[in-house]
Scaffold this active site. Structure first.
Site, PDB file in Angstrom:
ATOM      1  N   CYS A   1      -4.670  69.293  50.124  1.00  0.00           N
ATOM      2  CA  CYS A   1      -3.301  68.862  50.378  1.00  0.00           C
ATOM      3  C   CYS A   1      -3.252  67.958  51.603  1.00  0.00           C
ATOM      4  CB  CYS A   1      -2.377  70.068  50.576  1.00  0.00           C
ATOM      5  SG  CYS A   1      -0.643  69.597  50.833  1.00  0.00           S
TER       6      CYS A   1
ATOM      7  N   CYS B   1      -0.085  68.421  53.719  1.00  0.00           N
ATOM      8  CA  CYS B   1      -0.121  69.644  54.530  1.00  0.00           C
ATOM      9  C   CYS B   1      -1.029  69.479  55.749  1.00  0.00           C
ATOM     10  CB  CYS B   1      -0.636  70.818  53.698  1.00  0.00           C
ATOM     11  SG  CYS B   1       0.198  71.077  52.135  1.00  0.00           S
ATOM     12  N   ASP B   2      -2.205  68.893  55.545  1.00  0.00           N
ATOM     13  CA  ASP B   2      -3.254  68.950  56.556  1.00  0.00           C
ATOM     14  C   ASP B   2      -3.633  67.613  57.174  1.00  0.00           C
ATOM     15  OD1 ASP B   2      -3.417  71.655  55.880  1.00  0.00           O
ATOM     16  OD2 ASP B   2      -4.982  71.311  54.387  1.00  0.00           O
TER      17      ASP B   2
END
Length: 316
Positions: free
Chosen positions: A138, A141-142
């Site tokens: 992701c 997300c990261d």
């Protein structure tokens, strides 16, 4: 036979948020957190720093965030069971939920079992190796984490999701390398053109990632040419798989309407499924956003939908 007002299947941001709202409405929800199907708390339990969840300006680890969710749900009266649900029966009401041969019955059921990100089963990318140590599924997300900044990053995939992830990473990376096993992207034309014209993107055609290497974090990747079979090694600071997700819906045994990938279909602007009193929230019905904050929001919606359904039917 004990009949529950609400049974929630699945934890994570969606399940725990649904539990918080249902418990505060005095519905005394029973929540199945999962066990063998994945860690209680969902995908965030395998994430280190979460920097994009509102309310935590310094960031928070995924496990700590989920533990806070869980504590809050329990504080208001949620009963949590760390077991998997093996099957459900929506053919008659109250609905039956079976876990380890024990039958539970509920007037409403909220499904929040999430989706599992697909990743290549290659050396270096597995659990206990470099997964979540520079290997992610992701980018949104990261990707902004310090470990990835100004590094050579590699995205695996060829569809719209892979292109979106690669373009997102250009904000932080030194360069983004898209690894695709064919000589043409599956992404829409407008997205493909945007990627090809980006100065920080390098598309590696006819390549497959076969290994991720590094001592404590990702340091390099090995790619195989799908035509010549030649192996090449490249310095890397991060790897992102963008090859899709698998919604966790097998236990439903086709009792709910799914899309062609397997996501639960819900009515527009709600979490309602075609079966009265059955609701779905989080990544198990969200093929687009797949973020912790959006999952938590849909968990709130599911609890409110369930509460209104119970009130409308004179239950609870």
């Amino acid at each position: 036979m004990e009949e529950r007002n609400v049974i929630i299947i699945g934890s994570g941001p969606a399940g725990y948020a649904a539990a918080i709202y249902a418990a505060r409405a005095n519905l005394k929800p029973l929540l199945f957190e999962g066990f063998y199907s994945g860690p209680a708390g969902g995908q965030l339990m395998t994430t280190t720093e979460v920097e994009n969840y509102p309310g935590f300006p310094e960031g928070i680890t995924g496990p700590d965030l989920m533990q806070n969710f869980r504590k809050q749900a329990i504080r208001f009266g949620t009963e949590c069971i760390t077991k998997d649900v093996d099957e459900v029966d929506f053919s008659s009401h109250p609905y039956k939920v079976v876990s380890q041969k024990i039958e539970y019955f509920a007037h409403t059921v909220i499904i929040s079992t999430g989706a599992t990100a697909k990743r290549l089963d290659i050396t270096g990318a597995r659990d206990g190796e470099l997964w979540q140590k520079g290997v992610s599924a992701c980018a949104v997300c990261d990707g902004a984490m310090p470990i990835f900044r100004d590094k050579e990053l590699f995205v695996v995939g060829g569809g719209d999701t892979a292109v979106e992830e690669a373009l997102f990473l250009t904000k932080y990376a030194k360069r983004v390398n898209l690894v695709h096993r064919r000589d043409e992207l599956r992404a829409s034309q407008i997205m493909a053109d945007r990627l090809k014209n980006h100065p920080k993107v390098n598309i590696l055609w006819n390549k497959e990632m076969v290994e991720v290497s590094g001592s404590t974090v990702v340091e390099s990747v090995s790619l195989k040419d799908t035509q010549s079979q030649e192996i090449s090694k490249h310095d890397a600071g991060g790897v992102f798989f963008a090859i899709g997700h698998s919604p966790n819906t097998a236990f439903l045994n086709n009792q709910l309407k799914l899309d062609n990938v397997g996501y639960i279909l819900t009515e527009a602007d709600s979490t309602r499924t075609p079966i009265e009193g059955v609701f779905a929230c989080g990544d198990v019905q969200d093929a687009i956003y797949r973020q912790a904050v959006s999952a938590a929001g849909s968990g709130c919606m599911a609890a409110l939908d369930a509460e209104r359904w119970l009130t409308h039917n004179g239950i609870g």
